[in-house]
Write a protein that holds these residues in place. Structure first.
Motif, PDB file in Angstrom:
ATOM      1  N   LEU A   1       0.838  -1.175  -0.040  1.00  0.00           N
ATOM      2  CA  LEU A   1      -0.003   0.066  -0.107  1.00  0.00           C
ATOM      3  C   LEU A   1       0.856   1.394   0.025  1.00  0.00           C
ATOM      4  O   LEU A   1       1.860   1.255   0.417  1.00  0.00           O
ATOM      5  N   PRO A   2       0.248   2.309  -0.645  1.00  0.00           N
ATOM      6  CA  PRO A   2       1.060   3.833  -0.539  1.00  0.00           C
ATOM      7  C   PRO A   2       1.511   4.122   0.853  1.00  0.00           C
ATOM      8  O   PRO A   2       0.377   3.729   1.925  1.00  0.00           O
ATOM      9  N   GLY A   3       2.516   4.454   1.123  1.00  0.00           N
ATOM     10  CA  GLY A   3       3.042   4.764   2.582  1.00  0.00           C
ATOM     11  C   GLY A   3       3.648   3.579   3.223  1.00  0.00           C
ATOM     12  O   GLY A   3       4.279   3.608   4.313  1.00  0.00           O
ATOM     13  N   GLN A   4       3.405   2.409   2.693  1.00  0.00           N
ATOM     14  CA  GLN A   4       3.897   1.034   3.498  1.00  0.00           C
ATOM     15  C   GLN A   4       5.587   1.032   3.291  1.00  0.00           C
ATOM     16  O   GLN A   4       6.043   1.576   2.243  1.00  0.00           O
TER      17      GLN A   4
ATOM     18  N   SER B   1       3.549  -4.059  -9.887  1.00  0.00           N
ATOM     19  CA  SER B   1       4.643  -3.024 -10.079  1.00  0.00           C
ATOM     20  C   SER B   1       4.642  -2.314  -8.677  1.00  0.00           C
ATOM     21  O   SER B   1       3.552  -1.975  -8.239  1.00  0.00           O
ATOM     22  N   VAL B   2       5.614  -1.616  -8.137  1.00  0.00           N
ATOM     23  CA  VAL B   2       5.689  -0.919  -7.038  1.00  0.00           C
ATOM     24  C   VAL B   2       6.636   0.297  -7.414  1.00  0.00           C
ATOM     25  O   VAL B   2       7.698   0.040  -7.977  1.00  0.00           O
TER      26      VAL B   2
ATOM     27  N   VAL C   1       6.597   2.979  -0.011  1.00  0.00           N
ATOM     28  CA  VAL C   1       5.597   2.930  -1.416  1.00  0.00           C
ATOM     29  C   VAL C   1       5.015   4.154  -1.719  1.00  0.00           C
ATOM     30  O   VAL C   1       4.400   4.730  -0.982  1.00  0.00           O
ATOM     31  N   VAL C   2       5.309   4.713  -2.875  1.00  0.00           N
ATOM     32  CA  VAL C   2       4.618   5.473  -3.643  1.00  0.00           C
ATOM     33  C   VAL C   2       3.187   5.156  -4.037  1.00  0.00           C
ATOM     34  O   VAL C   2       2.012   5.636  -4.063  1.00  0.00           O
ATOM     35  N   THR C   3       3.433   4.363  -5.063  1.00  0.00           N
ATOM     36  CA  THR C   3       2.100   3.704  -5.736  1.00  0.00           C
ATOM     37  C   THR C   3       2.570   2.221  -5.894  1.00  0.00           C
ATOM     38  O   THR C   3       3.652   1.586  -6.020  1.00  0.00           O
TER      39      THR C   3
ATOM     40  N   ILE D   1      11.176  -8.095  -3.099  1.00  0.00           N
ATOM     41  CA  ILE D   1      10.533  -6.777  -2.065  1.00  0.00           C
ATOM     42  C   ILE D   1       9.761  -7.352  -0.990  1.00  0.00           C
ATOM     43  O   ILE D   1       9.030  -8.392  -1.173  1.00  0.00           O
ATOM     44  N   THR D   2      10.234  -6.888   0.115  1.00  0.00           N
ATOM     45  CA  THR D   2       9.373  -7.497   1.246  1.00  0.00           C
ATOM     46  C   THR D   2       8.713  -6.524   2.081  1.00  0.00           C
ATOM     47  O   THR D   2       9.612  -5.620   2.391  1.00  0.00           O
ATOM     48  N   GLU D   3       7.498  -6.847   2.595  1.00  0.00           N
ATOM     49  CA  GLU D   3       6.732  -5.835   3.557  1.00  0.00           C
ATOM     50  C   GLU D   3       7.645  -5.769   4.823  1.00  0.00           C
ATOM     51  O   GLU D   3       7.980  -6.807   5.371  1.00  0.00           O
ATOM     52  N   VAL D   4       7.794  -4.663   5.436  1.00  0.00           N
ATOM     53  CA  VAL D   4       8.573  -4.571   6.863  1.00  0.00           C
ATOM     54  C   VAL D   4       7.834  -3.558   7.761  1.00  0.00           C
ATOM     55  O   VAL D   4       6.880  -2.820   7.436  1.00  0.00           O
ATOM     56  N   SER D   5       8.268  -3.684   9.162  1.00  0.00           N
ATOM     57  CA  SER D   5       7.702  -2.808  10.024  1.00  0.00           C
ATOM     58  C   SER D   5       8.840  -1.924  10.538  1.00  0.00           C
ATOM     59  O   SER D   5       9.986  -2.402  10.478  1.00  0.00           O
TER      60      SER D   5
END
Length: 86
Positions: free
Chosen positions: A34-37, A62-63, A55-57, A82-86
């Motif tokens: 998601l944007p901002g993630q 694609s990201v 993330v911008v878009t 590409i991996t989601e992180v916190s």
């Protein structure tokens, strides 16, 4: 410290304009980010793309994120992630 928390996809292509970098991956059922993630990019060439970025878009294939790097020279498909992180 970066904590991996979720979605991970293999990078299939990279491009950059000097302002925005776009990484593509195999088409997913939905946009995986998601944007901002925050996402962690690893094993991508040019190496300047390897970082934790916001993330911008994002679409289902694609990201994009802010990056001063340009080009896709020496890119090897399927190596980067590409991996989601916190």
């Amino acid at each position: 410290n970066v904590t991996l928390v979720g979605n991970s996809v293999a990078v299939t292509n990279v491009s950059g304009t000097g302002d925005i970098a776009t990484l593509t991956f195999e088409t997913q059922p939905d946009a995986p980010f998601l944007p901002g993630q925050s996402i962690l990019i690893t094993n991508v060439t040019p190496v300047e793309y390897n970082d934790t970025v916001s993330v911008v878009t994002c679409s289902n294939s694609s990201v994009s994120f802010v990056s001063t790097a340009t080009g896709d020279t020496d890119f090897v498909s399927g190596v980067g992630t590409i991996t989601e992180v916190s």
